[in-house]
Design a protein around this motif. Sequence first.
Motif, short mmCIF file in Angstrom:
data_model
loop_
_atom_site.label_atom_id
_atom_site.label_comp_id
_atom_site.label_asym_id
_atom_site.label_seq_id
_atom_site.Cartn_x
_atom_site.Cartn_y
_atom_site.Cartn_z
N ILE A 138 0.25 -21.03 8.55
CA ILE A 138 0.89 -19.91 7.84
C ILE A 138 2.27 -20.31 7.33
CG2 ILE A 138 1.67 -17.53 8.03
CD1 ILE A 138 -0.25 -17.19 10.35
N ILE A 139 3.02 -21.03 8.14
CA ILE A 139 4.35 -21.48 7.71
C ILE A 139 4.23 -22.35 6.47
CG2 ILE A 139 6.32 -22.91 8.33
CD1 ILE A 139 5.88 -22.06 11.25
N THR A 140 3.29 -23.29 6.49
CA THR A 140 3.08 -24.18 5.34
C THR A 140 2.65 -23.39 4.12
OG1 THR A 140 2.44 -25.99 6.83
CG2 THR A 140 1.80 -26.20 4.51
N ALA A 141 1.72 -22.46 4.30
CA ALA A 141 1.25 -21.64 3.18
C ALA A 141 2.39 -20.83 2.58
CB ALA A 141 0.12 -20.72 3.64
N GLY A 142 3.23 -20.26 3.45
CA GLY A 142 4.35 -19.47 2.97
C GLY A 142 5.37 -20.29 2.20
N LYS A 150 12.38 -17.14 1.90
CA LYS A 150 13.37 -16.87 2.93
C LYS A 150 12.74 -17.07 4.30
CE LYS A 150 15.72 -13.33 0.13
NZ LYS A 150 16.08 -11.89 0.07
N THR A 151 13.58 -17.51 5.24
CA THR A 151 13.09 -17.69 6.61
C THR A 151 12.55 -16.38 7.16
OG1 THR A 151 14.75 -19.41 7.00
CG2 THR A 151 13.73 -18.41 8.94
N ASP A 153 11.06 -14.06 5.54
CA ASP A 153 9.74 -13.80 4.99
C ASP A 153 8.67 -14.58 5.74
OD1 ASP A 153 10.77 -12.09 3.11
OD2 ASP A 153 10.91 -13.61 1.53
N ILE A 154 8.99 -15.86 6.06
CA ILE A 154 8.04 -16.69 6.79
C ILE A 154 7.75 -16.10 8.16
CG2 ILE A 154 7.64 -18.97 7.82
CD1 ILE A 154 9.33 -20.16 5.58
N VAL A 155 8.83 -15.72 8.87
CA VAL A 155 8.68 -15.14 10.20
C VAL A 155 7.87 -13.85 10.13
CG1 VAL A 155 9.91 -14.10 12.15
CG2 VAL A 155 10.80 -16.18 11.07
N LYS A 156 8.14 -13.05 9.12
CA LYS A 156 7.42 -11.78 8.95
C LYS A 156 5.94 -12.04 8.72
CE LYS A 156 7.26 -7.65 6.03
NZ LYS A 156 7.85 -6.96 4.85
N ASN A 157 5.62 -13.04 7.86
CA ASN A 157 4.23 -13.35 7.57
C ASN A 157 3.48 -13.80 8.83
OD1 ASN A 157 4.37 -12.71 4.86
ND2 ASN A 157 4.91 -14.79 4.23
N ILE A 158 4.17 -14.58 9.67
CA ILE A 158 3.54 -15.06 10.91
C ILE A 158 3.31 -13.89 11.86
CG2 ILE A 158 3.86 -16.48 12.97
CD1 ILE A 158 5.42 -18.44 11.24
N LEU A 159 4.36 -13.10 12.07
CA LEU A 159 4.28 -12.03 13.06
C LEU A 159 3.28 -10.95 12.66
CD1 LEU A 159 8.05 -11.58 14.02
CD2 LEU A 159 6.27 -12.83 15.26
N LEU A 160 3.06 -10.77 11.35
CA LEU A 160 2.15 -9.73 10.88
C LEU A 160 0.76 -10.27 10.56
CD1 LEU A 160 4.50 -7.62 8.56
CD2 LEU A 160 3.88 -7.21 10.95
N PHE A 161 0.55 -11.59 10.77
CA PHE A 161 -0.75 -12.20 10.50
C PHE A 161 -1.72 -11.78 11.61
CE2 PHE A 161 -3.53 -16.11 10.28
CZ PHE A 161 -4.04 -15.84 9.02
N PRO A 162 -2.77 -11.02 11.29
CA PRO A 162 -3.65 -10.47 12.34
C PRO A 162 -4.17 -11.49 13.37
CG PRO A 162 -4.15 -9.46 10.24
CD PRO A 162 -3.17 -10.57 9.95
N PRO A 163 -4.64 -12.70 12.95
CA PRO A 163 -5.08 -13.65 13.97
C PRO A 163 -3.96 -14.07 14.91
CG PRO A 163 -5.94 -14.26 11.83
CD PRO A 163 -4.94 -13.18 11.59
N PHE A 164 -2.72 -14.14 14.40
CA PHE A 164 -1.60 -14.52 15.27
C PHE A 164 -1.29 -13.42 16.28
CE2 PHE A 164 2.93 -14.83 16.34
CZ PHE A 164 2.96 -16.12 16.85
#
Length: 303
Positions: A138-142, A150-151, A153-164
Motif C-alpha cells: 500500500i505504501i508503494t502504491a500510494g 503527503k505522509t 495520506d499514506i498513513v491514512k490509506n494504510i489505516l483505512l485499508f480493509p485488509p490491514f
Amino acid sequence: MDNILLVFLCLIMGLGLQRVAAFPKNGHLALNQFIIYIALPALALYYIPKVSISTDLLYPLGIAWIGFVLSFIFFYIIGKRLNWPNRLIGCLTITAGLGNTSFVGFPIIQALYGEEGLKTAIIVDQPGSFVVMATLGIITAGIFSKGDPKTSDIVKNILLFPPFIAFVIAVVMNVLKVDFNEHFETVFQKLGATVTPVALVAVGLQLKIDRRSQHWKFLRLGLFFKLIITPAIFFLLYKIILGGKGLAVDVSVMESAMAPMITGAILASNYGLKPKLSSMMVGIGIPLSFLTLAFWYFIINTF
C-alpha cells in the motif's frame, strides 16, 4: 490439482466475459472492490489468529519481506536511470515483488512436499506475502500513484485499508490467543475462498494480449525478475551462503519462484499503476511459472 484447474478456468472465463455484451465493461472494478473489502479481510481473520510464532518463521518470512525490498531496489534504480514514469516503477515493484504463494503456491507445494510442506507455505503466505501486500504494498502504491504524496495520506490509506484493519484485529487475537467460534470461522473461510475465482475472473476481464503493446518489454523484465532472479537470490542466500537444509528451506525457495500475486495485481490496478501491465503479469506469469517451477525444483533437489 483442482486449484490449478480453477486458476486456468477462471482466467478463461474472464477473457470470455470481455465478449459478452450484457456484462459491464468496467465490471472488473466491482470485483476488485469485493476482494479488497470482503474476501481479503475474511482471509486474514480466518488464518492469522492460528499462526504459531517461533524462530522457524524466519526462513519463510524472509521470502516475502526481502523479496519485496529487492524488487523495489531493482526497479527503482532501473526505472530512474531509464526515466520510467512512476506508475510503471510502482506496477513492476508490486507485481514482481509479491508472489502467488497461496492460490498457486499451496496446491503445488502440497503436491511436491505433502502436508508438512504446506505448513511452511502458509507461513510464507499469511504473515509474509499477505502482510507485505497490506503494508509495504500500500505504501508503494500510494507513493508511485501520486508521485509525491503527503505522509499523512499514506498513513491514512494504510489505516483505512480493509485488509490491514482485519490484519491488525487478527494479530491482536493471535497475541491474546483467542479465535472466533466455529460458525464465524466457517463464514470467514468461505468468504476468503472467493478470492481466487473472483480475482482471476477480474484479471481475465482486464487481460488483453496485444502483440504490438509497449508493455511486452516491461513484462519480460518483470517476469524474468520474479521467476528467475528472485528464486536465484534466495537459493544462493538460503542454500549456499547460510547453508540452510531441510523442508522449510526447500519450500521457502520454491515459494519465492511463484508467479506474481493476484491480489498484488489488483492492488496495483486499483491505484492506477498500469492496470493492463499488472493483469498481464498475472495472466501470463501464472502459466509460464509452471515451466520455471519445474526448473527450480530440479535445481533444489540436485544441490
